[in-house]
Design a protein around this motif. Structure first.
Motif, PDB file in Angstrom:
ATOM      1  N   ILE A  23       4.413 -14.696  -0.637  1.00 26.42           N
ATOM      2  CA  ILE A  23       3.808 -14.404  -1.942  1.00 26.42           C
ATOM      3  C   ILE A  23       2.889 -13.190  -1.843  1.00 26.42           C
ATOM      4  CG2 ILE A  23       2.241 -15.255  -3.731  1.00 26.42           C
ATOM      5  CD1 ILE A  23       5.000 -16.531  -3.853  1.00 26.42           C
ATOM      6  N   PHE A  24       2.029 -13.156  -0.835  1.00 28.11           N
ATOM      7  CA  PHE A  24       1.084 -12.038  -0.708  1.00 28.11           C
ATOM      8  C   PHE A  24       1.814 -10.715  -0.454  1.00 28.11           C
ATOM      9  CE2 PHE A  24      -2.254 -15.319   0.353  1.00 28.11           C
ATOM     10  CZ  PHE A  24      -3.017 -15.064  -0.776  1.00 28.11           C
ATOM     11  N   GLU A  25       2.879 -10.739   0.335  1.00 32.63           N
ATOM     12  CA  GLU A  25       3.651  -9.517   0.583  1.00 32.63           C
ATOM     13  C   GLU A  25       4.277  -9.000  -0.716  1.00 32.63           C
ATOM     14  OE1 GLU A  25       6.511 -10.370   3.614  1.00 32.63           O
ATOM     15  OE2 GLU A  25       4.979 -10.724   5.159  1.00 32.63           O
ATOM     16  N   ASN A  26       4.819  -9.918  -1.510  1.00 33.41           N
ATOM     17  CA  ASN A  26       5.435  -9.496  -2.771  1.00 33.41           C
ATOM     18  C   ASN A  26       4.394  -9.025  -3.785  1.00 33.41           C
ATOM     19  OD1 ASN A  26       7.998  -9.991  -1.820  1.00 33.41           O
ATOM     20  ND2 ASN A  26       8.220 -11.975  -2.836  1.00 33.41           N
ATOM     21  N   LEU A  27       3.223  -9.662  -3.775  1.00 36.76           N
ATOM     22  CA  LEU A  27       2.152  -9.196  -4.658  1.00 36.76           C
ATOM     23  C   LEU A  27       1.737  -7.776  -4.304  1.00 36.76           C
ATOM     24  CD1 LEU A  27      -0.129 -12.381  -4.903  1.00 36.76           C
ATOM     25  CD2 LEU A  27       1.311 -11.414  -6.710  1.00 36.76           C
ATOM     26  N   GLU A  28       1.709  -7.485  -3.026  1.00 36.51           N
ATOM     27  CA  GLU A  28       1.351  -6.131  -2.587  1.00 36.51           C
ATOM     28  C   GLU A  28       2.410  -5.127  -3.056  1.00 36.51           C
ATOM     29  OE1 GLU A  28      -0.876  -3.134  -0.974  1.00 36.51           O
ATOM     30  OE2 GLU A  28      -1.441  -5.250  -1.190  1.00 36.51           O
ATOM     31  N   LYS A  29       3.683  -5.494  -2.940  1.00 36.54           N
ATOM     32  CA  LYS A  29       4.763  -4.605  -3.369  1.00 36.54           C
ATOM     33  C   LYS A  29       4.760  -4.397  -4.886  1.00 36.54           C
ATOM     34  CE  LYS A  29       7.822  -6.127   0.383  1.00 36.54           C
ATOM     35  NZ  LYS A  29       9.039  -6.939   0.705  1.00 36.54           N
ATOM     36  N   LEU A  30       4.249  -5.391  -5.603  1.00 30.54           N
ATOM     37  CA  LEU A  30       4.262  -5.340  -7.069  1.00 30.54           C
ATOM     38  C   LEU A  30       2.899  -4.973  -7.656  1.00 30.54           C
ATOM     39  CD1 LEU A  30       6.430  -8.543  -7.603  1.00 30.54           C
ATOM     40  CD2 LEU A  30       7.114  -6.216  -8.242  1.00 30.54           C
ATOM     41  N   LYS A  31       2.056  -4.380  -6.833  1.00 33.44           N
ATOM     42  CA  LYS A  31       0.724  -3.992  -7.299  1.00 33.44           C
ATOM     43  C   LYS A  31       0.850  -3.057  -8.501  1.00 33.44           C
ATOM     44  CE  LYS A  31      -2.354  -3.350  -4.136  1.00 33.44           C
ATOM     45  NZ  LYS A  31      -3.160  -2.781  -3.026  1.00 33.44           N
ATOM     46  N   GLY A  32       0.056  -3.348  -9.523  1.00 31.78           N
ATOM     47  CA  GLY A  32       0.120  -2.576 -10.758  1.00 31.78           C
ATOM     48  C   GLY A  32       1.022  -3.201 -11.799  1.00 31.78           C
ATOM     49  N   THR A  33       1.896  -4.129 -11.361  1.00 35.91           N
ATOM     50  CA  THR A  33       2.779  -4.854 -12.282  1.00 35.91           C
ATOM     51  C   THR A  33       2.369  -6.308 -12.402  1.00 35.91           C
ATOM     52  OG1 THR A  33       4.679  -3.425 -11.805  1.00 35.91           O
ATOM     53  CG2 THR A  33       5.176  -5.607 -12.676  1.00 35.91           C
ATOM     54  N   VAL A  34       1.948  -6.891 -11.271  1.00 39.44           N
ATOM     55  CA  VAL A  34       1.615  -8.319 -11.220  1.00 39.44           C
ATOM     56  C   VAL A  34       0.132  -8.482 -10.919  1.00 39.44           C
ATOM     57  CG1 VAL A  34       2.092 -10.515 -10.079  1.00 39.44           C
ATOM     58  CG2 VAL A  34       3.949  -8.882 -10.452  1.00 39.44           C
ATOM     59  N   PHE A  35      -0.510  -9.412 -11.647  1.00 35.71           N
ATOM     60  CA  PHE A  35      -1.944  -9.648 -11.483  1.00 35.71           C
ATOM     61  C   PHE A  35      -2.186 -11.143 -11.282  1.00 35.71           C
ATOM     62  CE2 PHE A  35      -1.248  -5.860 -13.953  1.00 35.71           C
ATOM     63  CZ  PHE A  35      -2.097  -4.931 -13.362  1.00 35.71           C
ATOM     64  N   LEU A  36      -2.847 -11.484 -10.179  1.00 32.87           N
ATOM     65  CA  LEU A  36      -3.140 -12.874  -9.835  1.00 32.87           C
ATOM     66  C   LEU A  36      -4.553 -13.206 -10.299  1.00 32.87           C
ATOM     67  CD1 LEU A  36      -2.288 -15.491  -8.350  1.00 32.87           C
ATOM     68  CD2 LEU A  36      -3.177 -14.477  -6.246  1.00 32.87           C
TER      69      LEU A  36
END
Length: 408
Positions: free
Chosen positions: A285-298
């Protein structure tokens, strides 16, 4: 019911445990109170007993915490804490309810049902089924232990395959023990037709199970009015973050989009407990959040009362669970706010969300299928307004209470 007494029993208090079953039980209690009925709420608590007592007051005299524990997680038994059953019997004898409405047996011990029947032979016992825990030892998920494949029906042999340390005979005895306790229930309530069919297949009489949705609180009338997409399409995810809720499927579907298409989306994630999940899942999850920075917000945990405001900016809510679910409250919350839902095509999700009417289905667990649904949001702009118009208001708590009272 004006002169009748009602006791509602839940496996947790929503002030402490934020689960949907706890909330449904408590909101029903509050609605009965608002109607002037004589009602008591009894919630099992993990808090230490006060002076060794079995009960303590939570907020007011008719709102009690039951300090007990489940000793056997396989049989749902509290045999070793039977010394407090005398205090439960005393409470029942003092209050003398006409109806005892259980919203669970988990953590209290399933023998609680038997104790109510022994103490009050003529009481009406109602039981709301909130998931598949009685059927499935794997946390009620009905998902295979090794492969995560969906399980359609339990059997002692198949359950032994998931849990080799338990014999088929163990699972047979587990089923018989639970059904013995269920035999004292006068009528069951299921929040979805899908859940009802699962319990019918397991052995409960179909005529004993009545479908009544868990109601939802009303908010100021907004009407179902589509928001303008402008350039960005806002997606929202609500719920626990674990491997069965499908957040990884959603993130991977966004990653498969071309960069140009991905920039059309914003995903807001509202949920907690990621830190309690297996390390491998956390890392993914954290790796994908990093890849999607600017699109996904936790955004982390949220309060149920915050949902209307959190949904204000959402165009679509996404419910990508990989297990059957029953009646996810987030779907009702979304519909209450006029937000269509993209959901897995199984279980209670597929029952609540009608494909291309008030939302979209995608193939459960399939990243490409969800990706294609997201692309439809870009290339078929009229789909959004169509699904918004197809939303009907969910059942209110007042309406749900009316149906429950009629059943009593």
């Amino acid at each position: 019911m004006d002169n009748k007494k009602i006791l509602i029993i839940a496996h947790g208090h929503p002030d402490v445990h934020k689960g949907g079953a706890e909330l449904a039980a408590y909101q029903l209690f509050q609605e009965y109170e608002a109607q002037g009925l004589n009602v008591m709420f009894l919630a099992r608590s993990e808090e230490p007993p006060h002076g060794g007592a079995a009960f303590s007051i939570r907020n007011k005299p008719n709102e009690l915490l039951f300090h007990t524990r489940q000793d056997d997680d396989f049989m749902f038994s509290n045999i070793r804490t039977r010394y407090i059953w005398s205090e439960l019997r005393d409470l029942l004898a003092r209050f003398k309810p006409d109806v005892v409405h259980f919203h669970h047996f988990f953590l209290m011990g399933i023998e609680t049902l038997l104790e109510v029947r022994k103490t009050l032979p003529d009481v009406k016992i109602v039981f709301t089924l909130h998931e598949y825990l009685a059927i499935c030892h794997r946390n009620g998920l009905m998902v295979k232990n090794k492969t995560n494949a969906l399980c359609s029906k339990a059997s002692p042999r198949d359950c032994h395959g998931c849990f080799p340390e338990k014999s088929p005979a163990d699972f047979f005895m587990r089923e018989m023990y639970i059904k013995r306790a269920f035999s004292v229930v006068d009528t069951f309530i299921s929040p979805s037709h899908f859940l009802k069919q699962r319990y019918k297949a397991w052995g409960l009489e179909e005529s004993s199970i009545h479908v009544i949705e868990n109601g939802i609180a009303k908010i100021d009338e907004k009407g179902v009015k589509a928001k303008q997409h402008e350039e960005l399409i806002h997606l929202a995810y609500f719920g626990q973050i674990n491997s069965y809720k499908g957040l990884d499927v959603l993130l991977n579907s966004l990653l498969l989009l071309d960069r140009k298409d991905r920039k059309r989306f914003v995903l807001d994630i509202h949920g907690a407990n990621l830190e309690h999940q297996p390390k491998r899942f956390q890392n993914e999850i954290f790796e994908n959040l990093e890849k999607l920075k600017g699109t996904v917000f936790l955004h982390g945990a949220y309060q149920n009362a915050d949902l209307p405001s959190l949904l204000d900016s959402a165009h679509w809510a996404v419910v990508p669970s990989i297990w059957w679910e029953n009646s996810p409250i987030v779907i009702q919350e979304a519909f209450r706010s006029g937000v269509p839902v993209i959901a897995s095509n199984i279980g209670g999700m597929a029952e609540k969300v009608v494909h291309e009417v008030n939302g979209l289905h995608f193939s459960v667990g399939k990243v490409m299928s969800l990706k294609n649904s997201l692309l439809r949001l870009i290339h078929e702009p009229d789909l959004y307004s169509k699904c918004c118009e197809g939303i009907t208001a969910p059942l209110t708590i007042a309406d749900s209470a009316k149906q429950n009272l009629a059943l009593y």
